[in-house]
Scaffold this motif. Structure first.
Motif, PDB file in Angstrom:
ATOM      1  N   ASP A  48      -5.984   9.570   2.567  1.00  0.00           N
ATOM      2  CA  ASP A  48      -5.893   8.147   2.925  1.00  0.00           C
ATOM      3  C   ASP A  48      -6.158   7.237   1.730  1.00  0.00           C
ATOM      4  O   ASP A  48      -6.499   6.070   1.890  1.00  0.00           O
ATOM      5  CB  ASP A  48      -6.867   7.819   4.059  1.00  0.00           C
ATOM      6  N   VAL A  71      -1.004   7.911   3.637  1.00  0.00           N
ATOM      7  CA  VAL A  71      -0.894   6.497   3.266  1.00  0.00           C
ATOM      8  C   VAL A  71       0.440   5.930   3.751  1.00  0.00           C
ATOM      9  O   VAL A  71       1.502   6.522   3.500  1.00  0.00           O
ATOM     10  CB  VAL A  71      -1.036   6.320   1.735  1.00  0.00           C
ATOM     11  N   THR A  72       0.373   4.805   4.462  1.00  0.00           N
ATOM     12  CA  THR A  72       1.586   4.181   5.003  1.00  0.00           C
ATOM     13  C   THR A  72       1.807   2.768   4.482  1.00  0.00           C
ATOM     14  O   THR A  72       2.917   2.243   4.577  1.00  0.00           O
ATOM     15  CB  THR A  72       1.510   4.110   6.537  1.00  0.00           C
ATOM     16  N   ARG A  73       0.777   2.144   3.936  1.00  0.00           N
ATOM     17  CA  ARG A  73       0.873   0.722   3.579  1.00  0.00           C
ATOM     18  C   ARG A  73       1.423   0.491   2.181  1.00  0.00           C
ATOM     19  O   ARG A  73       1.882  -0.604   1.873  1.00  0.00           O
ATOM     20  CB  ARG A  73      -0.510   0.061   3.678  1.00  0.00           C
ATOM     21  N   PHE A  74       1.339   1.517   1.316  1.00  0.00           N
ATOM     22  CA  PHE A  74       1.702   1.330  -0.083  1.00  0.00           C
ATOM     23  C   PHE A  74       2.550   2.492  -0.576  1.00  0.00           C
ATOM     24  O   PHE A  74       2.542   3.573   0.019  1.00  0.00           O
ATOM     25  CB  PHE A  74       0.444   1.199  -0.955  1.00  0.00           C
ATOM     26  N   ASP A 130       3.823   0.103  -6.500  1.00  0.00           N
ATOM     27  CA  ASP A 130       3.273  -1.171  -6.009  1.00  0.00           C
ATOM     28  C   ASP A 130       2.174  -1.669  -6.946  1.00  0.00           C
ATOM     29  O   ASP A 130       1.352  -0.889  -7.433  1.00  0.00           O
ATOM     30  CB  ASP A 130       2.682  -1.010  -4.603  1.00  0.00           C
ATOM     31  N   GLU A 138      -6.726   3.158   1.106  1.00  0.00           N
ATOM     32  CA  GLU A 138      -5.581   2.245   1.300  1.00  0.00           C
ATOM     33  C   GLU A 138      -5.988   0.979   2.052  1.00  0.00           C
ATOM     34  O   GLU A 138      -5.420  -0.085   1.839  1.00  0.00           O
ATOM     35  CB  GLU A 138      -4.405   2.945   1.993  1.00  0.00           C
ATOM     36  N   ARG A 139      -7.016   1.065   2.914  1.00  0.00           N
ATOM     37  CA  ARG A 139      -7.419  -0.109   3.684  1.00  0.00           C
ATOM     38  C   ARG A 139      -8.284  -1.074   2.874  1.00  0.00           C
ATOM     39  O   ARG A 139      -8.544  -2.192   3.310  1.00  0.00           O
ATOM     40  CB  ARG A 139      -8.138   0.322   4.962  1.00  0.00           C
ATOM     41  N   GLU A 174      -8.529  -8.449   5.880  1.00  0.00           N
ATOM     42  CA  GLU A 174      -7.520  -9.133   6.698  1.00  0.00           C
ATOM     43  C   GLU A 174      -7.913 -10.585   6.938  1.00  0.00           C
ATOM     44  O   GLU A 174      -7.059 -11.479   6.900  1.00  0.00           O
ATOM     45  CB  GLU A 174      -7.331  -8.394   8.031  1.00  0.00           C
TER      46      GLU A 174
END
Length: 338
Positions: A39, A87-90, A94, A113-114, A289
């Motif tokens: 992650d 990892v899904t966000r990046f 990037d 990643e968070r 966020e």
């Protein structure tokens, strides 16, 4: 695709603390490049912010949380060169900045990643590296925990520090009625006022409690942001308004001195303390966020950005820490990687 095929070398330059002490205990060493967990992302570091907790770690007063790198450095910016399988966000390539629990003083840094953010529009990589630890600390403490709201007054100690300059700009952007800072020179006073302070008190020449009362017509301030502690704790109580909040985010001067708690009761004060480093990934993600929703619009329009004082090459971390120790900086000190 394997870690090595992304052009990532086996080893890297990093800065380690060899023993507790002054800036001379910081030494450049060669270490294996860390591999990201499932992650996590691996960032080729372009720049890394220098912060007060790094100084405390160097002095042997602030150990990294369990499982974190013992290499100092809590915020970085750079390019993602490898990602964990979950990892899904990046993606590789990037450009990001990240809040890390350690490991920032290195050519490569792993980040959850968070706790990683795309670099906001309008910021350089050096500015982006100076943002996560500082802005998240201010957002958590002044706004979330201190409940600062438009129309309120605030006293910010260490007004020329990274925390102090960020707190000043954010308080201004969010509608403070009066911003008062403490500084240690005429140069810092001028800079603090340019960033948005209404009053900047030279604490070496003036009693800040007296100056705060004069500036607020005897009422005191709604919120105090303090990185000092020591004898400031009792004086903060004296400078606070009824129902005031004192937010403790540092203890540069050590334990509170000769503290009478009666003013705290009489004024119905709240004295709150916290650290960012030990929070969970989930807590940090929620904070990030909230920061993106609330602060990014001010960054995009140029109203708020990290105040950069000086940059040093990674190999000169000692020089960066010597400047931190001097207290002569105004804003952030940043390490850069070639």
């Amino acid at each position: 695709m394997s870690h090595e095929t992304k052009g990532v070398p086996a080893s890297m330059t990093a800065v380690e603390v060899t023993r507790p002490g002054g800036p001379d205990v910081l030494v450049s060493v060669q270490r294996p490049v860390p591999a990201p967990a499932d992650d996590e992302v691996l960032i080729r570091t372009h720049a890394a912010g220098v912060n007060g907790p790094d100084v405390f770690q160097r002095k042997g007063l602030y150990d990294p949380p369990p499982g974190a790198s013992h290499i100092p450095g809590l915020e970085v910016a750079g390019e993602i060169v490898s990602v964990g399988r979950d990892v899904t966000r990046f993606a590789v390539g990037d450009m990001v900045c990240a809040l890390v629990p350690g490991g920032g003083y290195a050519e490569y840094t792993v980040a959850h990643e968070r706790s990683t953010l795309a670099v906001p529009d309008g910021l350089s990589m050096i500015e982006a590296a100076a943002m996560p630890e500082t802005f998240l600390t201010v957002w958590l403490n002044l706004f979330q925990r201190g409940r600062f709201a438009a129309g309120e007054s605030v006293l910010i100690h260490g007004g020329a520090s990274g925390i102090g300059t960020a707190a000043t700009m954010l308080a201004k952007a969010f509608g403070a009625s009066k911003i008062i800072t403490t500084v240690s020179s005429d140069v810092q006073r001028t800079a603090s006022i340019a960033l948005g302070a209404d009053v900047a008190i030279d604490y070496r020449k003036e009693d800040f409690v007296k100056a705060v009362m004069e500036a607020t017509d005897g009422r005191g301030v709604d919120v105090v942001v303090d990185i000092v502690a020591g004898d400031y704790v009792a004086r903060n109580y004296a400078a606070a308004a009824m129902d005031g909040r004192i937010v403790q985010i540092g203890v540069i001067k050590g334990p509170a001195q000769a503290l009478d708690l009666f003013p705290m009761l009489a004024k119905r004060l709240m004295h709150i303390g916290s650290t960012l480093r030990s929070r969970t990934h989930e807590e940090k993600a929620e904070l990030i966020e909230d920061l993106k929703r609330s602060v990014w619009p001010h960054i995009r329009r140029g109203a708020v950005k990290p105040a950069i004082f000086q940059t040093f090459d990674l190999d000169d971390a000692r020089g960066a820490h010597a400047l931190m120790d001097s207290g002569l900086h105004i804003g952030k000190i940043v390490l850069t990687c070639r």
